[in-house]
Structure formats: C-alpha cells, structure tokens
Design an enzyme around this catalytic site. Structure first.
Site, PDB file in Angstrom:
ATOM      1  N   ARG A   1      16.056  -4.403  84.545  1.00 21.72           N
ATOM      2  CA  ARG A   1      17.331  -3.683  84.409  1.00 21.72           C
ATOM      3  C   ARG A   1      17.009  -2.212  84.246  1.00 21.72           C
ATOM      4  O   ARG A   1      16.432  -1.796  83.236  1.00 21.72           O
ATOM      5  CB  ARG A   1      18.083  -4.219  83.190  1.00 21.72           C
ATOM      6  N   GLY A   2      17.320  -1.407  85.305  1.00 22.65           N
ATOM      7  CA  GLY A   2      16.887  -0.013  85.341  1.00 22.65           C
ATOM      8  C   GLY A   2      17.333   0.806  84.142  1.00 22.65           C
ATOM      9  O   GLY A   2      16.563   1.587  83.590  1.00 22.65           O
TER      10      GLY A   2
ATOM     11  N   ASP B   1      17.749  -0.040  81.193  1.00 22.70           N
ATOM     12  CA  ASP B   1      17.081  -0.411  79.939  1.00 22.70           C
ATOM     13  C   ASP B   1      15.635   0.062  79.888  1.00 22.70           C
ATOM     14  O   ASP B   1      15.177   0.615  78.883  1.00 22.70           O
ATOM     15  CB  ASP B   1      17.090  -1.944  79.762  1.00 22.70           C
ATOM     16  N   THR B   2      14.869  -0.176  80.966  1.00 18.85           N
ATOM     17  CA  THR B   2      13.406  -0.033  80.847  1.00 18.85           C
ATOM     18  C   THR B   2      12.745   0.733  81.983  1.00 18.85           C
ATOM     19  O   THR B   2      11.520   0.805  82.031  1.00 18.85           O
ATOM     20  CB  THR B   2      12.764  -1.436  80.783  1.00 18.85           C
ATOM     21  N   ARG B   3      13.543   1.306  82.924  1.00 13.80           N
ATOM     22  CA  ARG B   3      12.915   1.934  84.088  1.00 13.80           C
ATOM     23  C   ARG B   3      11.927   3.031  83.684  1.00 13.80           C
ATOM     24  O   ARG B   3      10.824   3.126  84.226  1.00 13.80           O
ATOM     25  CB  ARG B   3      13.982   2.514  85.016  1.00 13.80           C
TER      26      ARG B   3
ATOM     27  N   GLY C   1      25.483  -1.954  96.282  1.00 14.89           N
ATOM     28  CA  GLY C   1      26.751  -2.499  96.735  1.00 14.89           C
ATOM     29  C   GLY C   1      26.907  -3.945  96.311  1.00 14.89           C
ATOM     30  O   GLY C   1      26.327  -4.388  95.333  1.00 14.89           O
TER      31      GLY C   1
ATOM     32  N   GLU D   1      19.207 -11.037  92.090  1.00 20.42           N
ATOM     33  CA  GLU D   1      17.778 -10.924  92.350  1.00 20.42           C
ATOM     34  C   GLU D   1      17.019 -12.099  91.751  1.00 20.42           C
ATOM     35  O   GLU D   1      16.112 -12.675  92.373  1.00 20.42           O
ATOM     36  CB  GLU D   1      17.297  -9.609  91.721  1.00 20.42           C
TER      37      GLU D   1
END
Length: 1144
Positions: free
Chosen positions: A22-23, A25-27, A55, A89
């Site tokens: 999850r970008g 949160d932890t990217r 999208g 995903e």
C-alpha cells in the site's frame, strides 16, 4: 481428460520478486528499504512507482510483472485492505500461484498488522471492508475476503515476532528467506502432461500426511511409462513443504561413471543444504556428511532410476538417521526392489487410457488436445500402436508434426514391419540389463512365440529346450519385460516390448532364413516354399490365413511339402495354422519340443511322424478321427490338447505316454470312448472334457488318478453314471466342474448324500445348472473346509443353503440366473458375489457387520431386491417411520402421491413400470421421490439454481443433527442449456469452514415424465462437528445428463441437549445409517477405497486442495448406530419455520 501444464524452470522469469504494498503506508519507508536490500542482494525486483491512484483495473504492466515473477512479497500494513487495487493485485497473485502448481512462491509480510486480522478481516480491515461492502459488487468483496483468508494461512513473516520490531533485522531475514526459496527451484517438466493429476494424487497425499515416520515409496513400471515425469511433478508440488529436498536423476547412469557415487553424494549434500558446497573425497566420507545433514532437517529425497539392490540398500541402511517425517521416493524398472521390507508404499504406473493417449499424441502432433479432422483415423491407428506408452506417443507424435496424410500412411505401414528406432532404443535398456544370455534368449522366445500363453505350458516347453524357465520368467518380470495376469497365469507383454524383442531378432540378418526365430508369416511362407531353411532356425510360425493373397500362387490354397523342414535341424518350436503338407514325415523336424498345428488336416497322425521328443502337442480343430494308428511312444509328452476336434471318436492308449500331465478334450463332440489306461496316468493333474456331449461312460479306474487336481466334465449331457466313490478317492482334486449335468441323473444316490461326499481337498466347485433344489444340499459342508470358490448358478433353490454358512474360507460365490432365489440371509464373508438375473431375490443380509464391503458384487435384473443390509432398504412410503414422515412434512401428502417410474444403476427396477412412491434408507440418508413442482415456503434457504451457500445459525446449547435437502427437477428439453456429463445424480455438501465434505449418490431415483416435475426430498443424519454453528456451507445438486434442477431448498434440524445427554436418531434404520469419518482421499492404499459404489461420506481435506478435490469420491465402510426415538432431544428449526405437519 486431465491436462496439467506445469511451468518449467527453463521458462522465462523477468523478475525474481514482485513487491505488493500500500503506497500511502510504506512506499517511502519500509518497502523502500526492503526494495533496496533485495536489489543489493542481486534480486531483480519489481515495484510500482506510480503514485497516482489507478483506474478501475490493474494496469497491464502489473499483470505482466506478476506473471513473469518467481516470487511475490506482499507487505500488509494497516491500510492495505483500504485499497481495492491492492486487493485486486492480491487476487491476481494467488491466481498466478494456483495456476502454476506452486511454482510461484508467495511470502506474506505482516508489517504492522496481525495475521489473524488479515485472516478474519477484523481490526483495521473490518472498517475497510465495511466501506467496500457499500461500494463494491458482493462477488468482488467475497473474492477479496477469500484471498485474504488464504494468504494469511501461508507461511509468512511477522515484524513483531521475528525481529522484535527492528526493521533492519526484519528486512535481512526477509532477504534470506527469499534467497533460500529462490535457490530451491522446481524441476523442468514438459507442458501438457495428460492425466497427471489422477496419477500423482495418491503420492501427493502420502507426502502430505502428518506423520513422523520416515516413508519410502517406490514408483514402478516399464521404460517410457512416465515414472520420472510423475516423480518430477510430485516433487515440484511438494518440495517446499520440506526443509530440504533433492532430486537425483538417472542414478543408474551416473553411478556407472568414474567417481559416479561421489558425484551423487555431492549433489545430494548441495541440494539439501540449499546450495552450500561441500567437498567429498570418497564414498565413506560422503556417507558421514550426508548422515549429519539428513538428521537435522525434514527432507524430501527422490532417487530416479534405481537399478540395483545395493543402490537401495545404501538408502535403507541410513533410514533411521533421517529426520522424522522425511520422505524418500524411488523410481525403478526392477520389481525385486518392491520386496525390500522397509518400502512402505508401492505405486505401479499404468499405461494411459485410449482417450488420454489420443490427447497426448495430439499435443505433440497438432499442438492441441485433439486431432485435425482429416487425420483422426490415422491418429487413432497410431495411438493403438503405442499401447498407452507416453514415450511412444511423444516420439511418434513429434516425428509426424506437420507431415502430409500420405506420409502418415507410409509411416504406419512401416511401423507394422519395423518399429521406431528411437522407441526401441529406449525400451532396449531393460533387455540389455538382463544378467546373462540365458535370460535374453528366453525373452526372445517369449516375444516371438508365447505371448498370451499359460505360464505352465511355457515352462514345460522351454524347460525341454534346456532353459531354467521359472527363474528366467521371474527375472523378466523383475525388469518389467513380461507380466503375469493375476488369476489367469497368462504371460503377457506390452506390444512395444514384444516389437522390441522381434526387432532384435530381425536385425540378426537381412535374410530371414538366417535368423534364429521366424515369426513373420510372409517370411515363413517364403522359406518353406523356397525350401531354404537353415539349422539356425529354432522356432517358426506360419498362419496361411495371414499370408498375402496377391502372391503368384494363392497362399491359402498352396500345399507345402514336408521336406521344406529337412534342413532345420535345430527347430524345436513350430506353430502352424491352416497348413497342408505333402510328403513323407520321416525327416520332419525330429527335434520338435512344441508342435501347435491348428486344423491339422489328416484323420490320424502318420506312423512316420517324429513325435519322440514332443513335450507339448496341440491340435485344436483337427480332422483327427483317431490320434494315430498302431502304437507310438510319446515318452516326453506332458500336454496333449485336441480341443474342438469334432471327428475324434476315441482316445489313444495312454500307456504310451506315461508322463502326460495335462489332457484337454474340450468340445470333442463325437468322442464316445476314453481308453481305460487313463487310470494309469500317475502324473495327470488336469483333465478337461467339457462339452463332450456323446460320452456316456468314463472308465471306472479314473478314480485311480491320485494326482488329478482339475476335473471338468461340464456339458457332458449324456454322461449317465459317475461313481461317487470315484470322486471321493481323488485325494488331490482341487477343481471340479459339472455344469449342466443334473445331479440326480448322474448319481443314483440322493443329491444331498452326493454333495456331502465330495473330496475334502476341493478349492473350487461349480454346480451351475445341475437342477439343485432346496433339499439337494446336505446339512453342512464342514468337510469342504478348503473350498474358496462356489458356483451354484441356474439352480431352482429358493434360499441360501445352510451348509454354505459354515464355509469359512469361501470368498467367491455365484448365484447367477437362480430365478427362484428369494433370500440370501446370513451370507458369510466374501470377496465376490454374483447375483446376476436373480429376478426373485428380495433380501440380502450378512452373518457379521461390515462384510458387505469386503468385495465386489455383480448384479443385474434384480427387480425385487428391496433390502440389502448395510447398503439400502426400499419400502413403500406408507410404511416409513412416522417420525421421519413428520420431520419431512409428508403426513398430509401420503394419500395423494401417485406412482412414479424409478431408475437404478443396479438395473433392479423395470424403468417403464410405475411403482408406488418408496422411501429409501441408504448410508445415513433417507430419500424419497414423488411428483411435485416447488420448494415449500418453509425452507428459508432456497435457490432457483442447483447450488446454495449459507451460514449455520449459532444457537447456544444446540447441535445440528440433520440436514434436509429438497430438489425439484425435470427432464431437460432438447434445447435446454444442459451440460452433458458422466456424473451420477448426487448431492454434495461442502463445509468451507472446516474442510469437510459429503456426497451422496442414491441407488434409486425418480424419472419425471414429459412436462412433469419430480421432487427429491432427503434427510441426512449428521454427527458432531460436521456442521457447527457459524460454519459456511455450500450444498449443490448434480443430476444425471438429461435431467435439470429447477429449484433447491435447504433446512437444518438443530437439537437442544437436555441434562440426561440422550442421543438423538431420526429412525433411519440402524442397518443403513452407516458412515465413518475419513482423513484420506481416493487412491489411498487401504482396501476400503477400492469400491465401485459411491456412498454418503464426509472427507477431511487440506485447505489448499479444497477446490481441486471437488470431484473426489471416497467410499466409506460401515458402522452401526442405534436407531430410536427423539429421546431427550427437542427438535427445532432455527431461523426458519418447521415443515408442514411437524409438531414441536
């Protein structure tokens, strides 16, 4: 058919690792550090740099990245489930994993979230799903939930558990785990492995059992049958559940190389130590290092192509040093290895079915699972030639890829004369490995002349040719070159193995007359017409019907000459069919040991015919009136077969063949006299005079045949007298067949006295059609304590004779065509029962519980069989227990139920005759079928389709004791959207919460008329823990092809336990309420799994296999539950109304 496409390690992987996270949160924090560590460790790693929300769908490049990655690392953070793109995903990653048979490794990393929250969607995930529930389709939300539950059950890594919250240490551990997993790669396996699932299923289950035993399984079969492929597929599916694993390929070949054993040891150590290299100087040092390695971790070891016992001994000697739970799989062509006492499982690989063979051939020839239309005929012929051998199918299929039909036709014609060289070379490995020339020569004799013959006959013939045949045949069996059919003692050989043997002989010389054996009819005909036979020839076969009819002289009318054999001084084996010879026999094949001459044309054997060395003489369908004129000594003769010689009127004087062991006179319809000297044949063990219809008397001294073991006089309808003393004195008699001879006419004594005086040595007795009534049997057969097989078919008795109940060794019993037989009560333990065409039979019971499952039953046209203990009981609905009627809400419907047509897989009912509505008790399930058209409103769980999903209500102090299933079905119209299949009608119950599942296929079901609806109403007795409160359950119904489910209803019967804890049973009749829990699947080795019938049962399966096992059928053995009333239980229907007529 089943096709398994397994990814190959040679396949292309663009990335080692796909990072899912999850970008928000932890990217820029944990995931960024993890990505950097993975890249620095040399792993090609994919992460999505796109900060912008995506999208509606996953970007195509993400889909490709997942597809082309070896592993996926999923970083679960608090808000991971808030992103529907992350969840999509995740679903795609798990789909990738399931599609590739565990080739794709998934590692869940729980960064700042508890695995239990992910599994149950609680905590922060609960809030996220509350939002999804409002905005997303229900099916998508359900798929997300299932994916989270599945991934949480995988072996993962938790930050707080593994590194006390220190992220840098945690990341190092993740990188190490990824390195370990990537260093253990799956093996390369060809795609399109047809039928692989069914063949590896049993082995997979054996590997996945939770057992601390060190198990050894041997995969056994002939060359080219797919042993290595099966072992590789099994290895790929299971190696990751072990701490270490090694697949040692081609043990036989590698061990023969210089320092080969050290090479094998080095690879083994490297494999199980995950790539760590250790130097080994010699075998002894290697054994010490291997012992240390295998004792510290649970490993999977596969030894491919083990050929010698000493190779296996090396493993068996170290068995106790393996870590508990380790498994060893061995592939071999050597049957002798199966006898090693420490081998725990044996899997004999079978050839492919015709359908599977055609599919595999098509993949290699056409790149699809079926032939191109113009090639179907030739494809089927080529598949037939291959005999289900995968090696041959692949070789021939690949060789014909893209070729014209003209070439196909030519290739097929060539194969009929000369086998494919690549296939022969592979198969020849087993032949070349035979220990000496003796066994190789024996194999060639069998391949050219004796396939399909009785082993005993072959032994007698070839022993006379200076072979040690018994031990030789055992050596051939050991190398998978021949097989013996159980119970028939026939020597069989795969067609391609036989072709390999004959090709070895063909290659001896380009000129057929210089070869040791001539089996091709065209070659034999040419040799005999040109008279160019040589002393090289040891055996020859000629069937004039198989010779070309377009030759200059019509071969079917050609009369050959006896002197054509004069130069064949070494000829010992001769098989002639429809051959006519002119000339003198004085020099005809003087050294013959075996002469088989079908349709011998003369009325007696000529006096100059050289028979002195003959051991076996077969002249079936001959023109003989007498065997020979005058006297002729046949001192060596052991077997004489004159079957179907319809002109034969008398036998020879047996004094001139004193060593005769086997005399076969089947269907000698003119035979009226058997020479009295037959009683002097001290070695005669087999006498078959079946259908000698004119014989009236047998010599009285036949009772002197003290060695006789088999005596067959079935069909000797004019035989008037046979002294009971004659039989009583045959101390060695094991088989007696008197079919079709009325006992009262054959013996003047009372039938019961006769049967009570049979020799006590009997093992098999056939009295089919002997006009035996109930009083024909003695009080007991205790003197026949050795009897194992008894045929009483086509006799007019009405019940099971009491004398049979005491036959403790009896295991095969036949009553076929006993049309007056009404009951079989208290049957003994049997492995086989035949009740075919017992049209009056009504009831079967057994002496002891569980004996119904000890073996198979053949049945047909048993129209009146309504009660079969431990299987089913059929009775008019009006006679069914009133509690069951009330429970199902039928009390107000009984009088209005019209007769219906019934169908059964047993063939027990005439389908066209309507019968009153019946109640069927069967394996813990009560069912009934009657006309109707809708599910009553009281059933709260209803569906217009054939499947229902629901959750079992949670009620304090209650248990689910019953399941009521209500089905409405119709006959499908011609244009109905019905899928045609081969399934029996069945109800399936799957408890998704605990992995249990049940399936019930009724023995009987109703057949709706045109335009009519039929109702199937059934009640299942349930035991503790089968359906608990809160369990998610799916019930589905499959009807046979031609029938269509219109509507389905489900109702649970839940009960409250009072203080006295009495048990409840809804009167399902104790004899038929039989079910035992199973923790195994079809294919396990126990006897109970070998049954034909499909029963109600529950099966516990591993979670990860739930979907692929939907079609598994596991038979159950029987138990015995006490029936009774409701006792201390109160029946209530939770969250729905009671059925009509049920009182609370």
């Amino acid at each position: 058919s089943e096709t398994s496409s397994v990814s190959s390690t040679s396949g292309y992987y663009r990335y080692h690792v796909f990072l899912s996270f999850r970008g928000q949160d932890t990217r820029k924090t944990f995931t960024d550090h993890l990505y950097t560590a993975l890249v620095n460790a040399g792993f090609r790693t994919f992460r999505d740099y796109d900060e912008v929300e995506r999208g509606e769908g996953i970007k195509p490049e993400l889909q490709k990245a997942i597809k082309h990655s070896r592993t996926s690392v999923i970083v679960f953070s608090k808000d991971y489930a808030s992103s529907r793109w992350c969840l999509d995903e995740l679903v795609m990653i798990l789909e990738r994993k399931s599609r590739t048979s565990d080739d794709h490794v998934v590692l869940p990393v729980f960064y700042d979230v508890d695995p239990s929250h992910v599994r149950k969607q609680t905590g922060s995930l609960a809030k996220a799903f509350a939002r999804h529930q409002k905005s997303q389709p229900l099916q998508k939300v359900k798929a997300w939930r299932e994916a989270l539950a599945e991934v949480a059950d995988l072996a993962g890594m938790v930050l707080q558990n593994q590194a006390n919250g220190y992220e840098s240490k945690f990341i190092k551990k993740i990188v190490k785990v990824i390195g370990d997993k990537l260093s253990r790669t799956p093996l390369s396996v060809a795609p399109n492995l047809v039928g692989m699932h069914s063949r590896v299923e049993r082995i997979n289950f054996w590997l996945q059992r939770r057992s601390t035993d060190v198990g050894i399984l041997v995969i056994y079969g002939m060359s080219g049958i797919g042993k290595t492929t099966i072992a590789k597929t099994v290895y790929n599916s299971n190696f990751r559940i072990f701490k270490g694993s090694s697949f040692l390929e081609n043990i036989k070949e590698v061990s023969q190389q210089p320092n080969g054993l050290v090479q094998i040891q080095t690879q083994l150590l490297s494999d199980i130590l995950n790539g760590t290299k250790m130097k080994i100087s010699n075998v002894s040092e290697g054994l010490v290092k291997i012992a240390n390695a295998i004792s510290s971790r649970r490993i999977l070891l596969v030894l491919d192509d083990v050929d010698h016992m000493d190779q296996l001994d090396a493993v068996l000697q170290m068995k106790d040093q393996f870590y508990p739970g380790s498994k060893i799989i061995i592939t071999t062509r050597r049957a002798r290895l199966l006898k090693a006492h420490q081998v725990t499982e044996v899997y004999a690989v079978e050839t492919l079915t015709q359908e599977e063979s055609l599919e595999l051939f098509s993949w290699h020839t056409f790149g699809q699972d079926h032939p191109i239309e113009d090639y179907i005929e030739y494809s089927e012929k080529l598949v037939d030639h291959c005999g289900g051998l995968p090696l041959a199918l692949k070789v021939l299929g690949s060789s014909l890829l893209g070729e014209s039909i003209c070439l196909w036709k030519s290739a097929l014609e060539k194969l009929e004369a000369i086998p494919n060289g690549d296939i022969i070379n592979k198969l020849r490995v087993s032949y070349d490995s035979l220990q000496d020339d003796h066994d190789r020569e024996l194999f060639l004799h069998i391949a050219c002349f004796f396939v399909g013959m009785d082993k005993d006959n072959i032994v007698k013939i070839l022993d006379g040719c200076d072979f040690y045949t018994i031990v030789g045949i055992q050596n051939l069996i050991d190398r998978c070159l021949v097989t013996i059919i159980d119970g028939r003692d026939k020597v069989q050989m795969h067609d391609l193995i036989r072709g390999m043997g004959r090709e070895i002989v063909r290659l001896e010389s380009k000129e057929p007359w210089k070869r040791s054996r001539v089996w091709h009819h065209k070659d034999s005909f040419k040799i005999l017409t040109e008279k160019n036979g040589t002393e090289t020839i040891e055996g020859l076969v000629l069937d004039m019907h198989m010779c070309p009819t377009n030759s200059p002289i019509n071969s079917n009318e050609k009369v050959l000459e006896t002197n054509a054999f004069s130069r064949m001084h070494e000829l010992k084996l001769l098989h002639l069919s429809y051959v006519k010879l002119d000339g003198c026999y004085a020099e005809f094949c003087t050294g013959l040991r075996w002469l088989c001459w079908l349709e011998f044309p003369l009325d007696s054997i000529p006096t100059d015919f050289p028979v002195g060395n003959l051991i076996v003489l077969e002249m079936q369908y001959s023109g003989l009136r007498q065997i020979y004129e005058g006297t002729k000594c046949l001192w060596s003769l052991k077997i004489l077969d004159l079957s179907h010689s319809h002109s034969l009127t008398e036998t020879m004087d047996f004094s001139y063949c004193p060593n005769l062991e086997k005399l076969v006179l089947v269907d000698c319809t003119s035979l009226i006299y058997v020479h009295g000297s037959i009683g002097n044949l001290e070695r005669l063990i087999y006498l078959n005079m079946k259908d000698c219809k004119k014989i009236r008397l047998l010599p009285k001294n036949i009772c002197m045949l003290n060695s006789l073991e088999t005596f067959i006089i079935s069909g000797c309808s004019n035989l008037k007298e046979l002294s009971i003393e004659m039989l009583r004195n045959m101390d060695s008699l094991k088989v007696l067949e008197t079919d079709g001879i009325p006992i009262s006419e054959l013996w003047l004594e009372r039938s019961s006295s006769i049967l009570g005086s049979l020799p006590c040595s009997l093992v098999e007795l056939s009295l089919w059609g002997c006009n035996l009534s109930d009083d024909a049997f003695p009080m007991d057969f205790s003197h026949l304590s050795s009897l194992q097989r008894l045929n009483l078919g086509n006799n007019p008795f009405g019940s099971l004779p009491n004398c049979i109940k005491g036959l403790t060794r009896l295991h095969k019993l036949s009553f076929s065509e006993c049309t007056s037989l009404k009951s079989l009560l208290r049957l003994p333990k049997l492995s086989y029962l035949d009740i075919t065409d017992c049209i009056s039979l009504e009831k079967i019971t057994y002496q002891y519980p569980l004996l119904a499952w000890e073996g198979g039953t053949t049945l047909s046209c048993n129209y009146n069989l309504v009660e079969w203990e431990y299987r089913y009981k059929l009775q008019p609905i009006g006679s069914v227990d009133v509690e069951m009627i009330n429970l199902l809400g039928l009390c107000n419907l009984l009088e209005s139920m019209a007769p219906i047509r019934m169908y059964t897989s047993h063939g027990n009912l005439r389908e066209d005759d309507p019968i009153p509505v019946q109640g069927l008790y069967e394996y813990g399930v009560f069912s009934t079928f009657f006309g109707g058209n809708e599910v009553p409103g009281q059933f709260s769980h209803k569906s217009r389709g054939s499947s229902i999903s629901f959750t079992v209500p949670l009620l304090d102090n209650h248990r689910t004791r019953g399941l009521i299933v209500f089905v409405v079905y119709v006959s499908a119209d011609y244009d109905s959207p019905i899928v045609h299949h081969s399934y029996l009608s069945q109800i399936r119950v799957k408890n998704k919460s605990n992995g249990l599942r049940g399936m019930y296929c009724p023995s009987y079901y109703g057949i709706p008329g045109e335009g009519e609806d039929m109702i199937w109403l059934s009640h299942w007795n349930l035991e503790d823990d089968q359906l608990d409160g809160g369990n998610e359950v799916v019930v589905s119904v499959i009807m046979e092809s031609g029938l269509l489910v219109k509507e389905l209803g489900i109702q649970l019967v839940q009960v409250q336990e009072e203080e006295n804890h009495n048990m409840m049973s809804i009167s399902t009749d104790s004899s038929y309420d039989d079910r035992i829990w199973y923790n195994k699947r079809l294919g396990d080795s126990d006897e109970e799994d070998q049954r034909e019938e499909v029963f109600s049962r529950f099966v516990c399966l591993p979670d990860e296999e739930e979907e692929q096992q939907d079609d598994i059928t596991v038979a159950t053995t029987t138990g015995n539950n006490n029936s009774g009333g409701l006792g201390g239980w109160k029946v209530l229907a939770a969250c729905f109304c009671c059925p009509v007529g049920m009182k609370m």
